[in-house]
Every structure is written in structure tokens, then in C-alpha cells.
Design an enzyme around this catalytic site. Structure first.
Site, PDB file in Angstrom:
ATOM      1  CG  ASP A  71      -0.360  -1.457  13.002  1.00 39.49           C
ATOM      2  OD1 ASP A  71      -0.883  -2.571  12.798  1.00 39.49           O
ATOM      3  OD2 ASP A  71       0.742  -1.303  13.545  1.00 39.49           O
ATOM      4  CG  ASP A 146      13.178  -0.515  19.778  1.00 41.72           C
ATOM      5  OD1 ASP A 146      13.798  -1.506  20.197  1.00 41.72           O
ATOM      6  OD2 ASP A 146      12.155  -0.581  19.060  1.00 41.72           O
ATOM      7  CB  ILE A 147      18.206   4.166  20.687  1.00 43.56           C
ATOM      8  CG1 ILE A 147      19.235   3.334  21.446  1.00 43.56           C
ATOM      9  CG2 ILE A 147      18.609   5.628  20.666  1.00 43.56           C
ATOM     10  CD1 ILE A 147      20.607   3.372  20.827  1.00 43.56           C
ATOM     11  CE  LYS A 186      11.898 -20.881  31.601  1.00 41.52           C
ATOM     12  NZ  LYS A 186      11.820 -21.852  32.743  1.00 41.52           N
ATOM     13  CD  GLN A 191       9.688 -12.392  36.313  1.00 43.15           C
ATOM     14  OE1 GLN A 191      10.521 -11.986  37.100  1.00 43.15           O
ATOM     15  NE2 GLN A 191       9.344 -13.661  36.235  1.00 43.15           N
ATOM     16  CB  CYS A 380      -4.160   2.084  -8.509  1.00 37.48           C
ATOM     17  SG  CYS A 380      -3.623   3.785  -8.461  1.00 37.48           S
ATOM     18  N   GLY A 382      -3.281  -1.464 -11.837  1.00 38.13           N
ATOM     19  CA  GLY A 382      -3.988  -2.581 -12.470  1.00 38.13           C
ATOM     20  C   GLY A 382      -5.034  -2.103 -13.463  1.00 38.13           C
ATOM     21  CG  MET A 383      -8.180   1.581 -14.533  1.00 39.10           C
ATOM     22  SD  MET A 383      -8.125   3.347 -14.178  1.00 39.10           S
ATOM     23  CE  MET A 383      -9.519   3.964 -15.090  1.00 39.10           C
ATOM     24  CG  HIS A 519      -5.755   2.292  -3.810  1.00 38.44           C
ATOM     25  ND1 HIS A 519      -5.025   1.184  -4.158  1.00 38.44           N
ATOM     26  CD2 HIS A 519      -5.091   3.351  -4.319  1.00 38.44           C
ATOM     27  CE1 HIS A 519      -3.954   1.559  -4.836  1.00 38.44           C
ATOM     28  NE2 HIS A 519      -3.978   2.876  -4.944  1.00 38.44           N
ATOM     29  CD  GLU A 521      -6.901  -1.362  -2.277  1.00 40.15           C
ATOM     30  OE1 GLU A 521      -7.830  -1.170  -3.097  1.00 40.15           O
ATOM     31  OE2 GLU A 521      -5.718  -0.977  -2.483  1.00 40.15           O
TER      32      GLU A 521
HETATM   33  N1  GLN Z   1       2.214   4.129 -10.427  1.00 43.55           N
HETATM   34  C1  GLN Z   1       0.888   4.522 -10.786  1.00 43.55           C
HETATM   35  C2  GLN Z   1       0.665   6.003 -10.618  1.00 43.55           C
HETATM   36  O1  GLN Z   1       1.379   6.654  -9.917  1.00 43.55           O
HETATM   37  C3  GLN Z   1      -0.144   3.727 -10.018  1.00 43.55           C
HETATM   38  C4  GLN Z   1      -0.109   3.995  -8.561  1.00 43.55           C
HETATM   39  C5  GLN Z   1      -0.843   2.948  -7.770  1.00 43.55           C
HETATM   40  O2  GLN Z   1      -1.118   1.863  -8.259  1.00 43.55           O
HETATM   41  N2  GLN Z   1      -1.151   3.236  -6.523  1.00 43.55           N
HETATM   42  O3  GLN Z   1      -0.262   6.530 -11.190  1.00 43.55           O
END
Ligand code: GLN
Length: 547
Positions: A71, A146-147, A186, A191, A380, A382-383, A519, A521
Site C-alpha cells: 500500500d 478482527d481480534i 443492501k 450498519q 535485480c 533479472g539483471m 528497482h 519500478e
Molecule cells: N535474490 C537476489 C539477491 O538477493 C535478487 C533479489 C531481487 O531480485 N530483489 O541478490
């Protein structure tokens, strides 16, 4: 002195409380106020860093290195206000603080109890930095009743009670179910939910009612009367095509006006909604579509890559195209040739992840993109997979791999092109880590600077050679292999300022192939798309024109 808005939910979970909070924050900004948003979560994990993305969706990382609830990503995307460590707390963190104080003897021999010790800890948290903003919006996770949420509800009740009248209001989200058989909305669950809230001493000032059907005036009146909320403060929240419609939609339903009325702020400053009108214009008037494959592991739960999906949407908005994201399970390529599965996409993205499962498939996806000249963005993990692919298939290091997978398997199988980082510099400190350390909060986390090579593809995209991006990883590409890889055309075009840690790699003779250790994004906004995502989508548009 800040005014406080406490946001709670009832009837069912997943009503879009986070989105409503974020949209309200953006509307208050549009009226010239400064805001900060906070999330208080009742679960017992100290933070979501150790929770599986399957369970809890993405972990959102802040500049100051906190691993938080997704969030907070919504909050940032809607308000542009960078979240901090002190904007996210869980029961686990609160209890851990209280127990630490108890062990230290801070409570001077007192019996430690939920009230007042736990509730005081929560109240102190809510008040952090209150002088900095006009409005502090605090969302309570979970559902009333929720408790585990009780200490939080009790704490916000006390908080409002401690403060001068008019400094705090309560906003409650509920659901109006529709009964098709009788053709009616409803109001009874709403309520009951409000009754539950009132039984613990909280009387909502504003009700936000989710509904799939228009709420007739008569029903709004009824809800207002039975729940003791002014009719104008019963706000309809209808389903939206895009989450970015939320600010304008909530404004149209009068949410921001109702909030200002509840605080008695009059005359209300006029809103400037240009930013959101432009966002909507770009979304609704997109021309054309590009198809992007995300090759990952957590593909069953879209929330696991929430920020990436959003950043791609922003990239589309920057180029006025729609981005159709398709999720491809990396493990599929353990058994099957990736070509038939990846053909037809205009770009391929390999996101972050942990553990060995699915990594051979990601390596194959990187190879496919490299060989076919398809735009590739590796984030990450992916690199790291793109580097391993280059090492194995181009630089001739056949056993190249990551220490992460050897640690997991408890044996040495790979040449560690990606290794476990044990020491690095953060600001004026040297951080140290060992392999067997605690899993929670021990990664390289938060914002770090990177220096980009002048004239590189990424320097051109960023329009700068000095950047700052957010990190969350334990492993790094080893610079030992830099020479061998660069000789083959994989450039290390971004490095940590001390030159020790590779931050970005790119293939020289490829239209668009970039791997980033961080990251990007996490910093993209609909009104300020991240340059890497904007340019990645632009490259995808180009690919789409070629086919
Ligand atoms: N698992 C990898 C690392 O710890 C990449 C982590 C990730 O992609 N956020 O370096």
C-alpha cells in the site's frame, strides 16, 4: 500541527482502502495541503520483508531502506511523497519495541499490558513527524472486528480522545452488496460494521461505500441516518477501469469536500486537478498497444509485481500507448523451448526474485531477448540472470551461476559470477553481513547512488550520469568478470560511486537490453513515469512497428 484522518474498513477485506487513502491524499494535495500517509498492519511479522509475495504481494522498499506493505507503493504513486521507515508499522514491530523496552527495564518494574503499553507505542508511532504536514492519513490494515486489530482501533480511539476536538476524523470503508434477485443494494452489513466500530468507541465521520451499482439518494439518506453520518459524508465508490481514475472519481463523489467539512475548513481551497486530468487523458486516449511478457516466478498473484505492472502502465502513458502485460511462468522453460512462448511479444521483462526455482527459465528468456534483438529489461534477479546468460553463452564460462543457488542447495555447483556480498559502504558506514545472518532486514536495502558511464545507453535515457535508486538484494555481480564480459560487448554502464558494485549492465550491439541491480519500478509515478520504463515501452513500440 497536522490534522489526522484514520481510515478503517469493514464488512469484507480488499475493499480498496489503500487506494481510497492514496486518492484522498492526492485530492488534499490538489487543494494545496501537504500530506503524509501511514499504514498500520495488525499481523505479527516485524515487517513484510520475510513474507512470501504469494501471501502478501510485493514488498515495497522506501528510500531509507524499510521493507513495507505494498500500500505504501500506492501512497507514493498517488502523492509523489517518498514514504519513510516511519510510515509503516505492524503489530510485530510494535510488540518487538515494547518487549525490547521491557528487557531494558524502561518500564521500571511495571506490569506490561496491551493498554497502556502497546497502545501508547502505537500512539507514539502515529504522531511521528506530525509537525511536518497539514494532514496525516493513517490506514489501519484488516477489518473492524478482527481480534488482532483491536489494539490499533483502541489506540486511534485514544489518540483522537487525547487531541483537541476537531483534530482527528474517522473514515470507514464498507461494502453495499447487491442482491440480484430483489434488485436491491443492501445496507445492513454497513450498519453492522458501523455498530461494531461504535462499540469500540469510534464513530465514523465519513463512510465510503463500495458498490457495483449506483447508490440511490434514498439509500444514502438511510445509511446516513442509521449510521449517524451526514448524508453528504456518505460517499459512493464505484468500480473503476483504472486505479488512476480514483482521484477524479472520489472528487466527483465529494470525498475531499466531505473531509474538509468534517474538519470545518471553510472556505475550502479550490482544487487544481490538472495533473489527474492529464493522467486520465493519457490513459483513455492511448493509441495502439504493445505486448510485454513478464517472465517470473510469482505469476499467479499479480500483486507480487504490483509496482512493475504500474510502472509499465506509466511507461505506456508516457508514449500514449496501452501496455498489455502478460505473465509467463519461468518454470515453463525448464521443460519447453521458450521461443514459441515468447514470440510475438514486443518486449520482455524479467523481474526480481529469490531462490533458484525458475532461474534457468529466466536465463533462457534473457538469451532469447539477446539473440532476437527484443527489448529486455532485467530487474535485480533479472539483471543477475542476464549476466549469467552472457557469462555462459557468450564469454564461455559454462558453469556460471549465483552463490544464492549454491547456498540454497548446500553444495558448490556454480562459478560464482553472482556472489554473496559481505561488506559494503552506506553513507559513512561500512555494513557487514555473514551468510547465516537473520533473514529479516539484512539485505542491501534502500536508496544508493550510482554513477553512469558517459555516453552509455542508460546515461542517455536518464539524461544524467548520477542517479539514485532503491535496492533490495543480498547478491551482486562480481567485478572479477567485468573484463571478460565487456570484451564480449556486455558493458557495465553503471557502478556504485566507489566502483565496486555493478549497478547496470547493457549489451552494446542490441537495440535495448538493460539489466539493473536496483528497482526502478518503485519510483515511477503516473504523472512522472520512470525514464527506464518510459524508454523501455518506447522501444517496445518500435519493435511492434517492425513486425
Ligand atoms: N535474490 C537476489 C539477491 O538477493 C535478487 C533479489 C531481487 O531480485 N530483489 O541478490
Amino acid at each position: 500541527m497536522a490534522r489526522f484522518i484514520f481510515i478503517t474498513g469493514g464488512v469484507v477485506s480488499s475493499l480498496g482502502k489503500g487506494l481510497a487513502s492514496a486518492a484522498l491524499g492526492s485530492l488534499l494535495q490538489a487543494r494545496g495541503f501537504s500530506v503524509r500517509l501511514r499504514k498500520l498492519d495488525p499481523y505479527l511479522n516485524v515487517d513484510p520483508g520475510t513474507m512470501s509475495p504469494f501471501e502478501h504481494g510485493e514488498v515495497f522498499v522506501t528510500d531509507d531502506g524499510a521493507e513495507t506493505d505494498l500500500d505504501l507503493g500506492h501512497y507514493e504513486r498517488f502523492t509523489g511523497v517518498a514514504a519513510r521507515k516511519t510510515d509503516s508499522v505492524s503489530s510485530g514491530r510494535i510488540y518487538s519495541n515494547v518487549l525490547e523496552k521491557e528487557r531494558r527495564g524502561d518500564y521500571l518494574g511495571k506490569t506490561i499490558q496491551v493498554i497502556p503499553h502497546v497502545t501508547n507505542e502505537i500512539k507514539d508511532f502515529i504522531a511521528i513527524g506530525e509537525d511536518e504536514v497539514d494532514f496525516m492519513l493513517c490506514e489501519i490494515g484488516g477489518t473492524v472486528g478482527d481480534i488482532e486489530g483491536l489494539p490499533f482501533f483502541e489506540a486511534i480511539r485514544q489518540f483522537a480522545h487525547d487531541r483537541p476536538r476537531g483534530q482527528c476524523i474517522f473514515m470507514h470503508l464498507t461494502l453495499l452488496p447487491y442482491l440480484a434477485a430483489s434488485g436491491e443494494l443492501k445496507t445492513k452489513p454497513t450498519q453492522h460494521s458501523v455498530k461494531e466500530l461504535r462499540s469500540i468507541g469510534i464513530a465514523p465521520d465519513i463512510l465510503v461505500c463500495r458498490s457495483e451499482h449506483p447508490i440511490p439518494e434514498k439509500e444514502r439518506e438511510k445509511i446516513g441516518l442509521f449510521c449517524n453520518v451526514r448524508k453528504d459524508a456518505v460517499i459512493a465508490a464505484y468500480d473503476l477501469k483504472s486505479i488512476y481514475e480514483a482521484p477524479l472519481a472520489y472528487h466527483k463523489q465529494g470525498l475531499d469536500q466531505a473531509v474538509l467539512d468534517a474538519f470545518g475548513i471553510s472556505p475550502a481551497p479550490k482544487p487544481n486537478l490538472d495533473r489527474w486530468e492529464d493522467v486520465m487523458d493519457r490513459l483513455t486516449n492511448a493509441e495502439g498497444e504493445v505486448r510485454v511478457a513478464i517472465v517470473g516466478k510469482y505469476t499467479q498473484l499479480e500483486d507480487a509485481y504490483k509496482s512493475i505492472a504500474e510502472a509499465l502502465t506509466h511507461g505506456g502513458m508516457a508514449n500514449r500507448v496501452r501496455v498489455r502485460v502478460e505473465w509467463v511462468d519461468a518454470e515453463l522453460f525448464d521443460r519447453e523451448d521458450p521461443a514459441p512462448h515468447l514470440q510475438g511479444y514486443h518486449a520482455i521483462l524479467v523481474p526480481g526474485g529469490f531462490g533458484e526455482r525458475g532461474t534457468e527459465g529466466k536465463i533462457k528468456a534473457a538469451q532469447f531477448a539477446r539473440e532476437r534483438g527484443i527489448p529486455y529489461l532485467g530487474i535485480c534477479l533479472g539483471m543477475q540472470m542476464a549476466v549469467i546468460e552472457a557469462a555462459r553463452n557468450v564469454a564461455g564460462i559454462a558453469s556460471a551461476g549465483s552463490e544464492e543457488f549454491d547456498h540454497e542447495a548446500g553444495k558448490k555447483r556454480f562459478e560464482p559470477v553472482v556472489y554473496h556480498l559481505k561488506e559494503w559502504v552506506q553513507g559513512n558506514y561500512t555494513v557487514q553481513r555473514a551468510v547465516g545472518d537473520d533473514k529479516g532486514g539484512t539485505m542491501r536495502l534502500g536508496a544508493y547512488d550510482a554513477t553512469l558511464v558517459d555516453g552509455s545507453h542508460v546515461a542517455e535515457i536518464y539524461g544524467s550520469t548520477a542517479i539514485e535508486e532503491r535496492h533490495r538484494h543480498r547478491y551482486e555481480v562480481d567485478t572479477k568478470y567485468r573484463k571478460a564480459l565487456e570484451a564480449k560487448g556486455l558493458c557495465f554502464s553503471g557502478m556504485s560511486p566507489d566502483g565496486r558494485l555493478p549497478e547496470i549492465v547493457e549489451w552494446k550491439d542490441h537495440p535495448w537490453f538493460i539489466g539493473v541491480q536496483f528497482h526502478p519500478e518503485l519510483k515511477s509515478k503516473p504523472f512522472a513515469p520512470h525514464p527506464l520504463f518510459a524508454d523501455f515501452v518506447r522501444a517496445a513500440v518500435e519493435t511492434s512497428r517492425l513486425v
